[in-house]
Design an enzyme around this catalytic site. Structure first.
Site, mmCIF file in Angstrom:
data_model
loop_
_atom_site.group_PDB
_atom_site.id
_atom_site.type_symbol
_atom_site.label_atom_id
_atom_site.label_comp_id
_atom_site.label_asym_id
_atom_site.label_seq_id
_atom_site.Cartn_x
_atom_site.Cartn_y
_atom_site.Cartn_z
ATOM 1 N N LYS A 10 37.631 57.400 41.207
ATOM 2 C CA LYS A 10 36.410 57.105 40.428
ATOM 3 C C LYS A 10 36.123 55.605 40.421
ATOM 4 O O LYS A 10 34.993 55.180 40.651
ATOM 5 C CB LYS A 10 36.586 57.610 38.990
ATOM 6 C CG LYS A 10 35.509 57.121 38.042
ATOM 7 C CD LYS A 10 35.711 57.627 36.629
ATOM 8 C CE LYS A 10 36.561 56.751 35.751
ATOM 9 N NZ LYS A 10 35.938 55.507 35.276
ATOM 10 N N ASN A 11 37.155 54.820 40.159
ATOM 11 C CA ASN A 11 36.931 53.382 39.994
ATOM 12 C C ASN A 11 36.704 52.655 41.314
ATOM 13 O O ASN A 11 36.435 51.465 41.323
ATOM 14 C CB ASN A 11 38.094 52.744 39.219
ATOM 15 C CG ASN A 11 38.052 53.134 37.749
ATOM 16 O OD1 ASN A 11 37.088 53.748 37.301
ATOM 17 N ND2 ASN A 11 39.095 52.786 37.021
ATOM 18 N N CYS A 106 32.805 49.530 23.067
ATOM 19 C CA CYS A 106 33.070 50.915 23.438
ATOM 20 C C CYS A 106 34.334 51.375 22.747
ATOM 21 O O CYS A 106 34.996 50.604 22.064
ATOM 22 C CB CYS A 106 33.150 51.103 24.943
ATOM 23 S SG CYS A 106 34.752 50.793 25.605
ATOM 24 N N ARG A 111 34.452 44.974 24.949
ATOM 25 C CA ARG A 111 34.643 44.665 26.372
ATOM 26 C C ARG A 111 33.567 43.692 26.794
ATOM 27 O O ARG A 111 32.502 44.060 27.241
ATOM 28 C CB ARG A 111 34.598 45.951 27.203
ATOM 29 C CG ARG A 111 35.777 46.833 26.900
ATOM 30 C CD ARG A 111 35.635 48.183 27.521
ATOM 31 N NE ARG A 111 36.133 48.232 28.877
ATOM 32 C CZ ARG A 111 36.184 49.357 29.583
ATOM 33 N NH1 ARG A 111 35.741 50.485 29.082
ATOM 34 N NH2 ARG A 111 36.666 49.355 30.805
ATOM 35 N N ASP A 299 45.143 52.590 32.265
ATOM 36 C CA ASP A 299 44.498 53.906 32.329
ATOM 37 C C ASP A 299 45.506 55.057 32.329
ATOM 38 O O ASP A 299 45.110 56.226 32.296
ATOM 39 C CB ASP A 299 43.602 54.010 33.581
ATOM 40 C CG ASP A 299 42.304 53.234 33.404
ATOM 41 O OD1 ASP A 299 42.056 52.736 32.296
ATOM 42 O OD2 ASP A 299 41.538 53.138 34.382
ATOM 43 N N ARG A 391 34.135 62.829 32.349
ATOM 44 C CA ARG A 391 33.605 61.594 32.951
ATOM 45 C C ARG A 391 34.456 61.168 34.147
ATOM 46 O O ARG A 391 33.952 60.565 35.084
ATOM 47 C CB ARG A 391 33.623 60.458 31.918
ATOM 48 C CG ARG A 391 32.570 60.583 30.855
ATOM 49 C CD ARG A 391 32.554 59.357 29.997
ATOM 50 N NE ARG A 391 32.577 58.163 30.831
ATOM 51 C CZ ARG A 391 32.782 56.935 30.388
ATOM 52 N NH1 ARG A 391 32.979 56.728 29.123
ATOM 53 N NH2 ARG A 391 32.778 55.914 31.217
HETATM 54 C C1 UD1 Z 1 38.144 48.633 34.965
HETATM 55 C C2 UD1 Z 1 38.261 50.127 35.104
HETATM 56 C C3 UD1 Z 1 38.937 50.727 33.881
HETATM 57 C C4 UD1 Z 1 40.280 50.044 33.636
HETATM 58 C C5 UD1 Z 1 40.131 48.538 33.617
HETATM 59 C C6 UD1 Z 1 41.453 47.799 33.535
HETATM 60 C C7 UD1 Z 1 36.308 50.655 36.451
HETATM 61 C C8 UD1 Z 1 34.979 51.306 36.536
HETATM 62 N N1 UD1 Z 1 36.915 50.682 35.255
HETATM 63 O O1 UD1 Z 1 37.323 48.373 33.828
HETATM 64 O O2 UD1 Z 1 39.140 52.120 34.116
HETATM 65 O O3 UD1 Z 1 40.807 50.465 32.403
HETATM 66 O O4 UD1 Z 1 39.451 48.080 34.797
HETATM 67 O O5 UD1 Z 1 42.280 48.188 34.566
HETATM 68 O O6 UD1 Z 1 36.835 50.169 37.434
HETATM 69 N N2 UD1 Z 1 37.210 41.048 29.907
HETATM 70 C C9 UD1 Z 1 36.716 39.894 29.346
HETATM 71 N N3 UD1 Z 1 35.568 39.377 29.844
HETATM 72 C C10 UD1 Z 1 34.890 39.953 30.886
HETATM 73 C C11 UD1 Z 1 35.405 41.120 31.456
HETATM 74 C C12 UD1 Z 1 36.568 41.669 30.943
HETATM 75 O O7 UD1 Z 1 37.290 39.344 28.413
HETATM 76 O O8 UD1 Z 1 33.849 39.430 31.309
HETATM 77 C C13 UD1 Z 1 38.457 41.658 29.360
HETATM 78 C C14 UD1 Z 1 38.204 43.024 28.762
HETATM 79 O O9 UD1 Z 1 37.762 42.930 27.444
HETATM 80 C C15 UD1 Z 1 39.559 43.681 28.851
HETATM 81 C C16 UD1 Z 1 40.151 43.057 30.126
HETATM 82 O O10 UD1 Z 1 39.367 41.906 30.401
HETATM 83 O O11 UD1 Z 1 40.345 43.336 27.749
HETATM 84 C C17 UD1 Z 1 40.140 43.983 31.330
HETATM 85 O O12 UD1 Z 1 38.825 44.370 31.621
HETATM 86 P P1 UD1 Z 1 38.306 44.629 33.097
HETATM 87 O O13 UD1 Z 1 39.422 44.391 34.064
HETATM 88 O O14 UD1 Z 1 37.036 43.880 33.290
HETATM 89 O O15 UD1 Z 1 38.011 46.179 33.054
HETATM 90 P P2 UD1 Z 1 36.718 46.920 33.580
HETATM 91 O O16 UD1 Z 1 36.277 46.342 34.882
HETATM 92 O O17 UD1 Z 1 35.716 47.053 32.492
#
Ligand code: UD1
Length: 412
Positions: A10-11, A106, A111, A299, A391
């Site tokens: 999915k990711n 969320c 996030r 995850d 999902r």
């Molecule tokens: C992706 C995955 C999700 C997984 C996560 C971590 C997809 C579609 N989803 O989510 O399943 O749980 O990686 O492995 O690929 N953060 C910030 N600022 C930002 C962006 C992120 O502070 O601009 C923080 C977030 O709050 C969180 C951490 O970084 O605490 C990890 O987030 P991130 O790696 O961005 O996860 P996603 O890409 O949303």
């Protein structure tokens, strides 16, 4: 021995579908599972003007984004799925502008998107926020040196997608090294992008003027879902089963593999693309910390928590990636789990059995954890909120049943 085949990741599918917005031609993808999140991304791409044709049975999708009609990603799809924000980089690169409904918080904590925006700003974009939308504008994107304060998966992907059509070279330091980032880069490379180092913490992108398509004669095959594989591995361990899990890339599961062995399960690599997990008796208690890849994936934290509720001794799980990812704890406690939360840690005192009852899934992976707990529990477990699980898992119930689980689904 039960047997199950893992579906496409999915990711990886979601960013790759978003990246198809960059292609100057039709794109064909295979191993695209029939998931709610994939449907949401399809709907969003359709809103933006792309032609989308998903053949659910064969798990193929055809996308043609040559004629986009808008740069606005509206509230509906973005509210349903945060990964909708992944269209920002491609829209900026294609149209010089992206207007995205603010993703907000969320179920698993705040996030933010600051790292996405910081990277895009370094490349020449500017943004404003108001009326629930984020407006990002970049008449021209330039290559830049970007250091991510945290290796965010989504930020790395958005910046990578913007960088492939920027003028000059972009260096992303402290980039996310997840296999799904590498898969996105491989896909972009197959369309003519120039990317080095994806899958490591330094990604270097040399901008090109356009990307070509990859039509039906050359479909791109998405990598297998390591989280789904890990869920099945934990399912085998929690039920004391013997399960052959096919279509995996074992090197993507090193941390999971190691933890399962530590709890006392046998994990064997069968050929190049399968794993066999066997377990007997109660698991051993362990300490587990979630980390960005190659660390233990957040995850799979809820699924492993379900497993550890049955361990001999006291386990500690520390969640370092998300600040609020324990919504499943209350429900596991209602099934008899002995779990205490201290800050970002869960302390789990194992017991011999859980008791089935009515529980509610509040998010996707938490829901998967409850299914595993239900498979192992005495009596019947009724899981509400199954839409969250849909999902990210396709036909999970049917597939667990063929693997030997006694599990049924009723309309929500
Ligand atoms: C992706 C995955 C999700 C997984 C996560 C971590 C997809 C579609 N989803 O989510 O399943 O749980 O990686 O492995 O690929 N953060 C910030 N600022 C930002 C962006 C992120 O502070 O601009 C923080 C977030 O709050 C969180 C951490 O970084 O605490 C990890 O987030 P991130 O790696 O961005 O996860 P996603 O890409 O949303």
């Amino acid at each position: 021995m039960g047997k199950v085949r893992v579906k496409g990741a999915k990711n990886a599918c979601l960013p790759i579908m978003a990246a198809s917005l960059l292609a100057n031609g039709e794109v064909a993808l295979t191993e695209i599972p029939d998931l709610e999140d994939v449907r949401t991304m399809s709907r969003l791409l359709h809103i933006l003007g792309a032609e989308v044709n998903h053949e659910h049975r064969s798990e193929k999708i055809w996308l043609d984004s040559r004629r986009l009609i808008t740069f606005t990603a509206p509230y509906g799809p973005v509210r349903r799925m945060r990964a909708s924000f992944l269209v920002t980089g491609p829209l900026l690169a294609r149209m010089g502008r992206a207007r995205i409904s603010h993703p907000g918080g969320c179920a698993i904590g705040v996030r933010p998107i600051d790292l996405h925006l910081k990277g895009l700003v370094a490349m020449g974009a500017s943004f404003t926020m108001g009326d629930g939308y984020i407006d990002v504008v970049a008449p021209k994107l330039n290559g830049a040196d970007i250091y991510l304060d945290y290796p965010s998966v989504g930020a790395t992907e958005n910046i990578l997608m913007a960088a492939v059509l920027a003028s000059g070279t972009t260096r992303i330091e402290n980039a996310a090294a997840e296999p799904e980032v590498a898969d996105l880069a491989n896909f972009l490379t197959s369309l003519g992008a120039k990317i080095h180092g994806a899958g490591s913490s330094l990604i270097i992108v040399e901008g090109v003027s356009s990307l070509h398509g990859a039509g039906p004669e050359k479909p791109y095959r998405v990598i297998p879902d390591r989280i789904e594989a890990g869920t099945f591995m934990a399912a085998a361990a929690v039920t004391g089963g013997d399960l052959l899990i096919e279509n995996v890339i074992p090197s993507h599961l090193t941390a999971v593999n190691a933890k399962l062995k530590e709890v006392g399960a046998e994990v064997e690599t069968v050929g190049e693309k399968a794993l066999r997990v066997r377990a007997r008796g109660r698991p051993k208690a362990v300490e587990l910390k979630t980390f960005p890849y190659p660390g233990f994936p957040t995850d799979l934290q809820p699924q492993f928590m379900a497993l550890l509720t049955l361990a001999r001794g006291t386990s500690v799980i520390r969640e370092t990636v998300f600040e609020k990812r324990f919504s499943h704890v209350e429900e596991l406690v209602r099934m008899g789990g002995r779990i205490r939360i201290e800050g970002r840690s869960a302390i789990i005192t194992g017991r011999q059995f859980l008791q089935g009852t009515v529980v509610r899934a509040a998010d996707l992976r938490g829901g998967a954890g409850l299914i595993l707990a239900g498979l192992a529990a005495r009596g019947i477990t009724e899981i509400r909120g199954v839409r969250h699980i849909r999902r990210g898992y396709s036909r999970l119930v049917g597939r667990l049943r063929t693997a030997g689980g006694r599990i049924f689904i009723f309309p929500d």
